[in-house]
Design a protein around this motif. Structure first.
Motif, PDB file in Angstrom:
ATOM      1  N   ARG A   1      53.257  -8.412 -35.314  1.00 57.45           N
ATOM      2  CA  ARG A   1      52.409  -8.918 -34.665  1.00 57.45           C
ATOM      3  C   ARG A   1      51.876  -9.904 -36.032  1.00 57.45           C
ATOM      4  O   ARG A   1      51.114 -11.255 -35.790  1.00 57.45           O
ATOM      5  CB  ARG A   1      51.535  -8.850 -33.913  1.00 57.45           C
ATOM      6  N   HIS A   2      51.849  -9.163 -36.932  1.00 55.91           N
ATOM      7  CA  HIS A   2      51.119  -9.855 -38.246  1.00 55.91           C
ATOM      8  C   HIS A   2      51.941 -10.960 -38.532  1.00 55.91           C
ATOM      9  O   HIS A   2      50.823 -11.715 -38.653  1.00 55.91           O
ATOM     10  CB  HIS A   2      50.729  -8.655 -38.908  1.00 55.91           C
TER      11      HIS A   2
ATOM     12  N   PRO B   1      35.752  -2.323 -28.552  1.00 58.32           N
ATOM     13  CA  PRO B   1      36.443  -1.342 -28.029  1.00 58.32           C
ATOM     14  C   PRO B   1      36.222  -1.531 -26.646  1.00 58.32           C
ATOM     15  O   PRO B   1      36.024  -2.507 -26.087  1.00 58.32           O
ATOM     16  CB  PRO B   1      35.191   0.053 -28.040  1.00 58.32           C
ATOM     17  N   VAL B   2      37.732  -0.718 -26.050  1.00 57.04           N
ATOM     18  CA  VAL B   2      37.874  -0.525 -23.890  1.00 57.04           C
ATOM     19  C   VAL B   2      36.204  -0.049 -24.145  1.00 57.04           C
ATOM     20  O   VAL B   2      36.779   0.786 -23.942  1.00 57.04           O
ATOM     21  CB  VAL B   2      39.327  -0.509 -24.268  1.00 57.04           C
TER      22      VAL B   2
ATOM     23  N   TYR C   1      44.545  -8.631 -26.991  1.00 57.99           N
ATOM     24  CA  TYR C   1      45.597  -7.645 -26.518  1.00 57.99           C
ATOM     25  C   TYR C   1      44.911  -6.239 -26.654  1.00 57.99           C
ATOM     26  O   TYR C   1      44.025  -6.754 -27.493  1.00 57.99           O
ATOM     27  CB  TYR C   1      46.776  -7.790 -27.208  1.00 57.99           C
ATOM     28  N   ARG C   2      45.188  -5.519 -26.515  1.00 55.31           N
ATOM     29  CA  ARG C   2      45.161  -3.877 -25.890  1.00 55.31           C
ATOM     30  C   ARG C   2      45.938  -3.421 -27.933  1.00 55.31           C
ATOM     31  O   ARG C   2      47.025  -3.369 -28.169  1.00 55.31           O
ATOM     32  CB  ARG C   2      44.930  -3.049 -25.253  1.00 55.31           C
TER      33      ARG C   2
ATOM     34  N   VAL D   1      41.389  -0.185 -28.836  1.00 55.91           N
ATOM     35  CA  VAL D   1      40.188  -2.259 -28.739  1.00 55.91           C
ATOM     36  C   VAL D   1      40.838  -2.728 -28.306  1.00 55.91           C
ATOM     37  O   VAL D   1      41.996  -2.808 -27.654  1.00 55.91           O
ATOM     38  CB  VAL D   1      40.371  -2.370 -30.420  1.00 55.91           C
ATOM     39  N   VAL D   2      39.969  -4.307 -28.159  1.00 54.82           N
ATOM     40  CA  VAL D   2      40.799  -5.540 -27.526  1.00 54.82           C
ATOM     41  C   VAL D   2      40.657  -6.295 -28.090  1.00 54.82           C
ATOM     42  O   VAL D   2      39.546  -6.041 -29.120  1.00 54.82           O
ATOM     43  CB  VAL D   2      39.924  -6.058 -26.476  1.00 54.82           C
TER      44      VAL D   2
END
Length: 769
Positions: free
Chosen positions: A73-74, A123-124, A86-87, A100-101
């Motif tokens: 992803r990075h 945080p989710v 994304y979670r 986290v989101v």
């Protein structure tokens, strides 16, 4: 005076203040992952102090199991593509995971080059977690899950829906639910949908109408549907759709199977019954019950005790114990018993009971099958009676042969005994040929008797053999030497073609000698003047050895092949003047087969015949140590120093023995014509040898032998049986009772003299020691 601030700078300062004071975690990092910015929201969320975390790589916050995903992803964002919402999971300063989101965006310089990455995370929430779990459950459901509104528009589907109906999620969401139904059911479905929303109530799977689904390719399949109201949003319903094609196919197969089984039960002779155990109640009785018992199935269905009354009174107790009681305990059982039909007739039946498995608990039902086996039972009884009659006939035949053997051998004993004595005394006289003819004719008659008895023993299964390793070279040389005089008289050359010197056959040596003598005798007698006979042997594959007797005589006509082993069939040689009985080959084949062998032949008319005796190979026996001969020369014994008690009632046989003993003057004979007198003389005289006949006027030789064994005064006396009864059973019976030897009549003069010399020599040596 305050210096005015540039608008652009003021904007940057405002943004910076917002970022620093944001409750969300804002983090900036270089392209290589080094953290370059960290706000208070990040400290609050992740627990790291700004001073401690700056300059470290962002990977210190990523759990190892997610490292590969986050690196990918990075790299994706570092190429200029933003990722948002994304979670993911990060590590708190105390090591615990934090869900986290997150959103990640590239940071560019004035030239547009990506020089870093910035992330915002929070945080989710519990609701988001619950929604995520709900979504996961929805995706994991094996049934198609479809959320629709009042208009029938699809709002949400899971993966199973797409797989079941062949559409993508994008194609389904926003489409009318009717695309998942056959056209013939769409109007009906709309009416049912409207009724459901007017009065929404859950409906269980499989209850209600039989429905069908429609695949994108136009095919249809049976489905079951359950309905529920979506409590999270008004006016939405959730339908769970299940493909029941396999279930319907199974149900159809079961129905067909049940139909076939019922047709089978209704149309076969075997009676099928199904009943419950507790309480006893018959559920099904097949129509064939009437054919078997004369009663209708209704009798069993209406009266639980009816089956017990069917059983024959004489078999009831056994049937009740071995069959009825186990079945009432849920155990399998089998019974063969009689029943009494409605017309009073008696039939034999065989019944099997098997418990019907019940996965929910103990056995409650039993199925039984009953068939009529009367014909088999009666056939078996008839066979037993026939076998008993055959055994009786066979016993009678054996008894007859035994008696005939005795009756024929007894006079032959006198013929051959006196003939041999005459032959001995008339040597070099004009009467010598007469004596030889008498002995020759007697031996021919004795051979015929022996061969007939051998056939009878083989057929009755009473021929006993002693199988041991027999050196093939030795037995072939021995029999060839014995047959050389016959070959010389017939003008036939007899030769041995030596095979493997170390070949051993597993055989009875005496019977193998008899086989080879029979084959050599035939090869010589039925040959031509100047012909030849060859004996050879050769190991075969499969651990066998083949002994072959080959001649170059006239051969055997193919028309006679199927008659070769028929007893008393001489294949047209009856008038040839050649001595023979036609039973030799029958005995030869029977003896060969008793030794696990095979007798075969090959013949070419005008060229000769080869008989092959195929026997199992055997390992060489261990070398035995031969004891030195202890028999003393006959002329060293004084006259009359040895005594023999001859217990025999036949006067000619007694005179024969007297004449034999005259050739050994050191022996004196004591005669007893009765069993009782023989016992008295044995106790009084303690003879060196007792010669005992089997058939005596006042008892049997077996009784005499038993009495001698029971008396300590006579238990150690040497007893040799002389009898015309040559049956194997009789021989074994006397030997097992204690006889040292069993000599069959007619007597062989050499055998008797050798016996006397051996006993005398052993006695003399014992005295000398």
């Amino acid at each position: 005076m305050t210096t005015p601030v540039e608008p652009a700078f003021a904007e940057e300062m405002a943004i910076a203040a917002i970022v620093r004071s944001s409750h969300d975690a804002v983090i900036a990092k270089a392209v290589d992952g080094t953290i370059t910015f960290w706000n208070e929201g990040a400290t609050t969320l992740y627990g790291f102090d700004r001073e401690d975390i700056l300059g470290k790589n962002i990977e210190v916050m990523i759990p190892p199991e997610y490292l590969a995903i986050e690196r990918a992803r990075h790299e994706h964002v570092a190429r200029g593509e933003a990722e948002s919402g994304y979670r993911c999971v990060r590590l708190h300063a105390d090591g615990r995971p934090v869900a986290v989101v997150m959103s990640m965006s590239p940071v560019r310089d004035e030239n547009g080059t990506v020089v870093g990455l910035a992330t915002i995370s929070r945080p989710v929430s519990d609701q988001e977690t619950a929604d995520a779990r709900y979504s996961s459950l929805l995706e994991a459901a094996p049934d198609a899950m479809v959320c629709v509104d009042r208009r029938g528009e699809i709002q949400l589907v899971n993966a199973a829906t797409a797989a079941m109906f062949g559409y993508t999620r994008e194609e389904l969401v926003g489409s009318p639910l009717e695309i998942l139904l056959p056209e013939s059911l769409r109007d009906v479905h709309r009416r049912h949908r409207d009724e459901f929303f007017r009065s929404p109530a859950p409906r269980a799977m499989g209850v209600g109408l039989a429905l069908q689904g429609r695949h994108r390719n136009g095919t249809t399949f049976p489905v079951e549907v359950s309905l529920a109201v979506d409590s999270s949003a008004e006016g939405l319903a959730i339908a769970a759709v299940r493909d029941v094609s396999g279930l319907r196919a199974t149900e159809a197969a079961l129905r067909q199977s049940e139909t076939q089984l019922r047709q089978l039960a209704d149309n076969v002779d075997i009676v099928f019954c199904l009943y419950e155990i507790d309480p006893l109640r018959y559920i099904y009785v097949s129509p064939s019950f009437h054919d078997l018992t004369g009663w209708g199935p209704g009798e069993m269905l209406s009266d639980v005790d009816f089956s017990q009354r069917l059983v024959h009174p004489d078999d009831w107790e056994r049937w009740s114990t071995t069959f009825f009681a186990p079945t009432m305990s849920g155990l399998p059982a089998r019974s063969e018993h009689r029943i009494v039909r409605a017309d009073g007739g008696i039939r034999w039946v065989r019944s099997y009971a098997n418990p019907v498995p019940d996965l929910n608990g103990p056995v409650t039902r039993v199925v039984t099958t009953t068939e009529d086996v009367t014909d088999r039972v009666e056939a078996a009884r008839a066979l037993q009676e026939a076998e008993a009659a055959a055994r009786a006939a066979n016993d009678a035949k054996n008894d007859f042969l035994s008696r005939m053997s005795h009756e024929l051998r007894t006079p032959l004993n006198a013929v051959l005994g006196f003939g041999q004595l005459l032959e001995h005394h008339l040597v070099a006289t004009e009467y010598a040929d007469y004596a030889r003819h008498v002995v020759r004719a007697g031996r021919h008659l004795l051979d015929l008797i022996n061969e007939v008895l051998d056939i009878a023993r083989i057929e009755a299964g009473e021929m006993t053999l002693s199988l041991e390793p027999v050196a093939v070279a030795s037995i072939v040389d021995e029999t060839a030497l014995l047959m050389q005089p016959l070959a010389a008289d017939a003008g036939v050359t007899l030769a041995v073609r030596a095979g493997a010197a170390d070949a051993y056959a597993l055989a009875d040596r005496q019977r193998l000698r008899q086989i080879l003598l029979n084959l050599l005798s035939n090869a010589i007698k039925y040959n031509r003047a100047g012909g030849g006979v060859w004996v050879s042997w050769l190991p075969q594959s499969g651990g066998r050895v083949s002994i072959r007797v080959q001649d170059d005589g006239p051969g055997i006509s193919p028309d006679c092949y199927d008659r070769i082993f028929i007893p008393f069939d001489r294949l047209g040689q009856e008038g040839s003047g050649i001595e023979g009985t036609g039973v030799g080959l029958t005995v030869t084949r029977g003896l060969t087969e008793l030794m696990n062998g095979a007798l075969t032949f090959d013949s070419q008319l005008g060229e000769g015949t080869t008989f092959s005796v195929d026997l199992p190979l055997a390992a060489a026996p261990p070398v035995a140590t031969v004891a030195p001969d202890t028999t003393a020369p006959r002329d060293e014994f004084p006259v009359g120093t040895r005594s023999v008690l001859y217990i025999e009632d036949n006067e000619p046989n007694v005179r024969v023995m007297e004449s034999v003993l005259a050739l050994r003057p050191e022996w004196r004979m004591i005669h007893a014509g009765l069993a009782s007198l023989g016992l008295e003389l044995a106790r009084a005289q303690r003879p060196d040898l007792i010669l005992l006949d089997v058939h005596l006027p006042d008892g049997s030789g077996l009784d005499v032998l038993a009495a001698l064994q029971d008396d300590p005064a006579t238990a150690n006396l040497r007893v040799v049986v002389l009898s015309a009864d040559a049956s194997s059973q009789q021989i074994h019976r006397l030997l097992n009772a204690g006889a040292e030897k069993y000599i069959t009549k007619p007597l062989d003069l050499t055998e008797v003299l050798t016996l006397l010399d051996g006993i005398a020599g052993a006695k003399e040596k014992a005295v000398a020691q």
